[in-house]
Design a protein around this motif. Sequence first.
Motif, PDB file in Angstrom:
ATOM      1  N   ASP A 135       0.816  -1.226   0.000  1.00 41.20           N
ATOM      2  CA  ASP A 135       0.000   0.000   0.000  1.00 41.20           C
ATOM      3  C   ASP A 135       0.849   1.276   0.000  1.00 41.20           C
ATOM      4  O   ASP A 135       0.417   2.316  -0.487  1.00 41.20           O
ATOM      5  CB  ASP A 135      -0.901   0.061   1.252  1.00 41.20           C
ATOM      6  N   ILE A 136       2.051   1.193   0.612  1.00 41.34           N
ATOM      7  CA  ILE A 136       2.904   2.402   0.635  1.00 41.34           C
ATOM      8  C   ILE A 136       4.034   2.318  -0.401  1.00 41.34           C
ATOM      9  O   ILE A 136       5.059   2.980  -0.284  1.00 41.34           O
ATOM     10  CB  ILE A 136       3.465   2.693   2.050  1.00 41.34           C
ATOM     11  N   GLY A 137       3.807   1.454  -1.406  1.00 46.80           N
ATOM     12  CA  GLY A 137       4.747   1.390  -2.537  1.00 46.80           C
ATOM     13  C   GLY A 137       6.006   0.576  -2.285  1.00 46.80           C
ATOM     14  O   GLY A 137       6.974   0.662  -3.036  1.00 46.80           O
ATOM     15  N   LYS A 138       6.013  -0.211  -1.187  1.00 46.30           N
ATOM     16  CA  LYS A 138       7.166  -1.087  -0.920  1.00 46.30           C
ATOM     17  C   LYS A 138       6.781  -2.520  -1.277  1.00 46.30           C
ATOM     18  O   LYS A 138       5.589  -2.828  -1.429  1.00 46.30           O
ATOM     19  CB  LYS A 138       7.543  -1.023   0.567  1.00 46.30           C
ATOM     20  N   SER A 139       7.779  -3.416  -1.350  1.00 49.98           N
ATOM     21  CA  SER A 139       7.459  -4.789  -1.721  1.00 49.98           C
ATOM     22  C   SER A 139       7.283  -5.683  -0.485  1.00 49.98           C
ATOM     23  O   SER A 139       8.263  -6.020   0.192  1.00 49.98           O
ATOM     24  CB  SER A 139       8.570  -5.362  -2.611  1.00 49.98           C
ATOM     25  N   GLY A 140       6.030  -6.055  -0.231  1.00 46.19           N
ATOM     26  CA  GLY A 140       5.736  -6.952   0.884  1.00 46.19           C
ATOM     27  C   GLY A 140       6.383  -8.309   0.691  1.00 46.19           C
ATOM     28  O   GLY A 140       6.984  -8.870   1.620  1.00 46.19           O
ATOM     29  N   VAL A 141       6.296  -8.824  -0.535  1.00 48.28           N
ATOM     30  CA  VAL A 141       6.883 -10.140  -0.824  1.00 48.28           C
ATOM     31  C   VAL A 141       8.407 -10.062  -0.684  1.00 48.28           C
ATOM     32  O   VAL A 141       9.050 -10.978  -0.159  1.00 48.28           O
ATOM     33  CB  VAL A 141       6.467 -10.609  -2.238  1.00 48.28           C
ATOM     34  N   GLY A 142       8.990  -8.934  -1.110  1.00 47.88           N
ATOM     35  CA  GLY A 142      10.435  -8.723  -0.976  1.00 47.88           C
ATOM     36  C   GLY A 142      10.857  -8.830   0.486  1.00 47.88           C
ATOM     37  O   GLY A 142      11.923  -9.379   0.797  1.00 47.88           O
ATOM     38  N   LEU A 143      10.017  -8.331   1.377  1.00 45.11           N
ATOM     39  CA  LEU A 143      10.342  -8.411   2.812  1.00 45.11           C
ATOM     40  C   LEU A 143      10.378  -9.873   3.273  1.00 45.11           C
ATOM     41  O   LEU A 143      11.284 -10.272   4.008  1.00 45.11           O
ATOM     42  CB  LEU A 143       9.314  -7.614   3.637  1.00 45.11           C
ATOM     43  N   ILE A 144       9.437 -10.676   2.802  1.00 45.81           N
ATOM     44  CA  ILE A 144       9.422 -12.099   3.187  1.00 45.81           C
ATOM     45  C   ILE A 144      10.695 -12.779   2.657  1.00 45.81           C
ATOM     46  O   ILE A 144      11.346 -13.543   3.368  1.00 45.81           O
ATOM     47  CB  ILE A 144       8.156 -12.815   2.638  1.00 45.81           C
ATOM     48  N   GLN A 145      11.060 -12.456   1.414  1.00 48.61           N
ATOM     49  CA  GLN A 145      12.288 -13.054   0.836  1.00 48.61           C
ATOM     50  C   GLN A 145      13.499 -12.691   1.680  1.00 48.61           C
ATOM     51  O   GLN A 145      14.342 -13.539   1.994  1.00 48.61           O
ATOM     52  CB  GLN A 145      12.503 -12.542  -0.600  1.00 48.61           C
ATOM     53  N   ASP A 146      13.578 -11.421   2.092  1.00 49.98           N
ATOM     54  CA  ASP A 146      14.729 -10.962   2.883  1.00 49.98           C
ATOM     55  C   ASP A 146      14.762 -11.607   4.270  1.00 49.98           C
ATOM     56  O   ASP A 146      15.818 -12.030   4.744  1.00 49.98           O
ATOM     57  CB  ASP A 146      14.694  -9.431   3.034  1.00 49.98           C
ATOM     58  N   ILE A 147      13.591 -11.682   4.911  1.00 47.30           N
ATOM     59  CA  ILE A 147      13.559 -12.279   6.266  1.00 47.30           C
ATOM     60  C   ILE A 147      13.942 -13.762   6.179  1.00 47.30           C
ATOM     61  O   ILE A 147      14.702 -14.275   6.991  1.00 47.30           O
ATOM     62  CB  ILE A 147      12.177 -12.099   6.940  1.00 47.30           C
ATOM     63  N   ARG A 148      13.436 -14.440   5.144  1.00 53.15           N
ATOM     64  CA  ARG A 148      13.768 -15.865   4.968  1.00 53.15           C
ATOM     65  C   ARG A 148      15.288 -16.054   4.866  1.00 53.15           C
ATOM     66  O   ARG A 148      15.878 -16.927   5.475  1.00 53.15           O
ATOM     67  CB  ARG A 148      13.052 -16.390   3.707  1.00 53.15           C
ATOM     68  N   LYS A 149      15.897 -15.155   4.060  1.00 54.99           N
ATOM     69  CA  LYS A 149      17.352 -15.248   3.841  1.00 54.99           C
ATOM     70  C   LYS A 149      18.092 -15.047   5.163  1.00 54.99           C
ATOM     71  O   LYS A 149      18.996 -15.814   5.507  1.00 54.99           O
ATOM     72  CB  LYS A 149      17.755 -14.176   2.814  1.00 54.99           C
ATOM     73  N   VAL A 150      17.698 -14.037   5.899  1.00 52.46           N
ATOM     74  CA  VAL A 150      18.388 -13.726   7.166  1.00 52.46           C
ATOM     75  C   VAL A 150      18.187 -14.854   8.180  1.00 52.46           C
ATOM     76  O   VAL A 150      19.159 -15.316   8.796  1.00 52.46           O
ATOM     77  CB  VAL A 150      17.872 -12.375   7.732  1.00 52.46           C
ATOM     78  N   PHE A 151      16.953 -15.326   8.312  1.00 56.16           N
ATOM     79  CA  PHE A 151      16.702 -16.406   9.289  1.00 56.16           C
ATOM     80  C   PHE A 151      17.483 -17.673   8.901  1.00 56.16           C
ATOM     81  O   PHE A 151      17.977 -18.381   9.763  1.00 56.16           O
ATOM     82  CB  PHE A 151      15.204 -16.724   9.391  1.00 56.16           C
ATOM     83  N   ASP A 152      17.582 -17.927   7.594  1.00 57.34           N
ATOM     84  CA  ASP A 152      18.305 -19.131   7.154  1.00 57.34           C
ATOM     85  C   ASP A 152      19.817 -19.014   7.407  1.00 57.34           C
ATOM     86  O   ASP A 152      20.513 -20.017   7.480  1.00 57.34           O
ATOM     87  CB  ASP A 152      18.044 -19.411   5.664  1.00 57.34           C
ATOM     88  N   ASN A 153      20.314 -17.787   7.533  1.00 52.03           N
ATOM     89  CA  ASN A 153      21.738 -17.595   7.841  1.00 52.03           C
ATOM     90  C   ASN A 153      22.064 -17.988   9.270  1.00 52.03           C
ATOM     91  O   ASN A 153      23.218 -18.244   9.592  1.00 52.03           O
ATOM     92  CB  ASN A 153      22.127 -16.109   7.699  1.00 52.03           C
ATOM     93  N   TYR A 154      21.052 -17.977  10.133  1.00 51.72           N
ATOM     94  CA  TYR A 154      21.281 -18.218  11.565  1.00 51.72           C
ATOM     95  C   TYR A 154      20.354 -19.316  12.052  1.00 51.72           C
ATOM     96  O   TYR A 154      19.215 -19.055  12.426  1.00 51.72           O
ATOM     97  CB  TYR A 154      21.068 -16.910  12.354  1.00 51.72           C
ATOM     98  N   LYS A 155      20.860 -20.534  12.015  1.00 49.29           N
ATOM     99  CA  LYS A 155      20.011 -21.701  12.304  1.00 49.29           C
ATOM    100  C   LYS A 155      19.479 -21.707  13.733  1.00 49.29           C
ATOM    101  O   LYS A 155      18.528 -22.418  14.034  1.00 49.29           O
ATOM    102  CB  LYS A 155      20.780 -23.008  12.019  1.00 49.29           C
ATOM    103  N   ASP A 156      20.118 -20.912  14.615  1.00 51.84           N
ATOM    104  CA  ASP A 156      19.631 -20.882  16.002  1.00 51.84           C
ATOM    105  C   ASP A 156      18.334 -20.076  16.118  1.00 51.84           C
ATOM    106  O   ASP A 156      17.632 -20.169  17.119  1.00 51.84           O
ATOM    107  CB  ASP A 156      20.702 -20.319  16.947  1.00 51.84           C
ATOM    108  N   LEU A 157      17.981 -19.311  15.083  1.00 52.53           N
ATOM    109  CA  LEU A 157      16.719 -18.553  15.128  1.00 52.53           C
ATOM    110  C   LEU A 157      15.577 -19.493  14.747  1.00 52.53           C
ATOM    111  O   LEU A 157      15.516 -19.977  13.617  1.00 52.53           O
ATOM    112  CB  LEU A 157      16.759 -17.352  14.177  1.00 52.53           C
ATOM    113  N   LYS A 158      14.701 -19.758  15.688  1.00 44.74           N
ATOM    114  CA  LYS A 158      13.657 -20.765  15.455  1.00 44.74           C
ATOM    115  C   LYS A 158      12.306 -20.135  15.065  1.00 44.74           C
ATOM    116  O   LYS A 158      11.332 -20.838  14.837  1.00 44.74           O
ATOM    117  CB  LYS A 158      13.446 -21.614  16.726  1.00 44.74           C
ATOM    118  N   THR A 159      12.249 -18.813  15.058  1.00 51.64           N
ATOM    119  CA  THR A 159      10.987 -18.105  14.806  1.00 51.64           C
ATOM    120  C   THR A 159      10.427 -18.426  13.417  1.00 51.64           C
ATOM    121  O   THR A 159      11.163 -18.407  12.427  1.00 51.64           O
ATOM    122  CB  THR A 159      11.227 -16.585  14.948  1.00 51.64           C
ATOM    123  N   LYS A 160       9.133 -18.711  13.374  1.00 51.18           N
ATOM    124  CA  LYS A 160       8.478 -19.023  12.094  1.00 51.18           C
ATOM    125  C   LYS A 160       7.992 -17.728  11.436  1.00 51.18           C
ATOM    126  O   LYS A 160       7.472 -16.838  12.127  1.00 51.18           O
ATOM    127  CB  LYS A 160       7.249 -19.915  12.320  1.00 51.18           C
TER     128      LYS A 160
END
Length: 218
Positions: A135-160
């Motif tokens: 709605d504010i012109g940013k990419s919502g899906v892009g945010l999910i892609q970025d969070i997935r990448k970051v969480f996958d870098n740190y296996k100790d992060l268990k948050t879904k």
Amino acid sequence: MKIYIDSSDIKEIKEINKTKLVDGITTNPSLIAKQNKNIKTILKEICNEIKGPVSAEVTAVDCEGMLKEAKILKKIAKNIVIKLPLTFEGLKACKELSAKGIKTNVTLCFSVTQALMAAKSGATYVSPFIGRLDDIGKSGVGLIQDIRKVFDNYKDLKTKILSASIRNVDHVKEVAKAGSDIATIPPKVFHEMYKHELTDKGLKIFLDDWNSTNQKIS
Ligand code: E4P
């Protein structure tokens, strides 16, 4: 990807749950307000129907108040997950509840650093809001892609990752491609997910041909 329904309407939830495809429910104060019923009644009805996680959101804005409300909400049913806003106070409350083994969903997430903070606070789920970012012109899906990448870098992060503020079937497709653990889907979008005009056309052709045979499967 797990499918949660983003609704406080027990009729809608029961109808969709006839498919047994519902893994959980998310509610929020705006969805509760639409029902004109007591919050505890609404949550009890939902938890009787759905055995998976049911997110119930606190409305206090200070940590102490959130913890008090969490205690009350938690008593409603075993499967209640405490939903907390992604604020300084919300993160404090999340850390305390997580330490006690209480499941939490940190909501209103709009950035990777917010998601990281929620994860480090021990959140069971973090809810990035796709539609409201679009709605504010940013990419919502892009945010999910970025969070997935970051969480996958740190296996100790268990948050879904619980993709929220989904507005259409394309959002569902894209967050699934991005590896979101869960998508919470409004009832209207759920009913669009299994429909296709070629399915309807194809079925009509099959039935017309079949009826011309005057046979019955018996
Ligand atoms: C998520 O938990 C929220 O309840 C919800 O997805 C918000 O969606 P909206 O932006 O359509 O209000």
